[in-house]
Design a protein around this motif. Structure first.
Motif, PDB file in Angstrom:
ATOM      1  N   THR A  28      57.929  15.395  13.411  1.00 11.89           N
ATOM      2  CA  THR A  28      56.892  14.803  14.304  1.00 11.89           C
ATOM      3  C   THR A  28      57.203  13.238  14.027  1.00 11.89           C
ATOM      4  OG1 THR A  28      55.460  14.821  12.312  1.00 11.89           O
ATOM      5  CG2 THR A  28      55.276  16.389  13.887  1.00 11.89           C
ATOM      6  N   GLY A  75      49.957  17.178   9.043  1.00  7.72           N
ATOM      7  CA  GLY A  75      49.354  17.166  10.474  1.00  7.72           C
ATOM      8  C   GLY A  75      48.557  15.727  10.577  1.00  7.72           C
ATOM      9  N   ARG A  80      44.833  17.936   7.915  1.00 13.45           N
ATOM     10  CA  ARG A  80      46.342  17.995   7.653  1.00 13.45           C
ATOM     11  C   ARG A  80      46.829  19.169   8.067  1.00 13.45           C
ATOM     12  NH1 ARG A  80      47.493  12.747   8.689  1.00 13.45           N
ATOM     13  NH2 ARG A  80      47.148  11.356   7.122  1.00 13.45           N
ATOM     14  N   PHE A  83      48.014  22.216  12.059  1.00  9.22           N
ATOM     15  CA  PHE A  83      49.139  22.848  12.786  1.00  9.22           C
ATOM     16  C   PHE A  83      49.401  24.585  12.351  1.00  9.22           C
ATOM     17  CE2 PHE A  83      51.965  18.939  13.259  1.00  9.22           C
ATOM     18  CZ  PHE A  83      51.811  18.976  14.591  1.00  9.22           C
TER      19      PHE A  83
END
Length: 109
Positions: A28, A75, A80, A83
């Motif tokens: 990411t 995340g 967080r 995902f």
């Protein structure tokens, strides 16, 4: 123009023809850390769609390697670990460079 799935299919085929890999890591963006990315944004929804496209491409070509994801944060805010719910459990690992995450969230489960 090509779809994200087609892009991944081509990438995976090239890798398979040239490299013996066990895992393909999808990262990411780094700015998720510095810009305090939130789960209710278009960028997050696009990231999930992109990761779903990678999985579809993986399946379409019968890739023998595992998929995994990592980033500067596990995340987006406020959760967080989102995902873990937003992505297929077929992702072999989800990890982060974030010191608060203390390593791998879901590794090879």
């Amino acid at each position: 123009t090509h779809t994200a799935q087609e892009y991944y299919e081509g990438t995976f085929k090239h890798i398979l023809a040239n490299y013996p890999i066990d895992y393909y890591w999808i990262w990411t963006p780094e700015d998720w850390e510095w810009q305090r990315m939130e789960a209710n944004t278009t960028a997050f929804r696009q990231a999930v769609a992109d990761l779903d496209a990678a999985l579809a491409a993986h399946d379409a070509i019968g890739a023998p390697f595992e998929l995994a994801t990592c980033g500067w944060v596990l995340g987006p805010l406020p959760n967080r670990s989102i995902f873990d719910r937003a992505l297929s459990p077929r992702y072999a690992a989800m990890s982060s460079l974030d010191q608060q995450a203390r390593g791998c969230f879901r590794c090879f489960s």
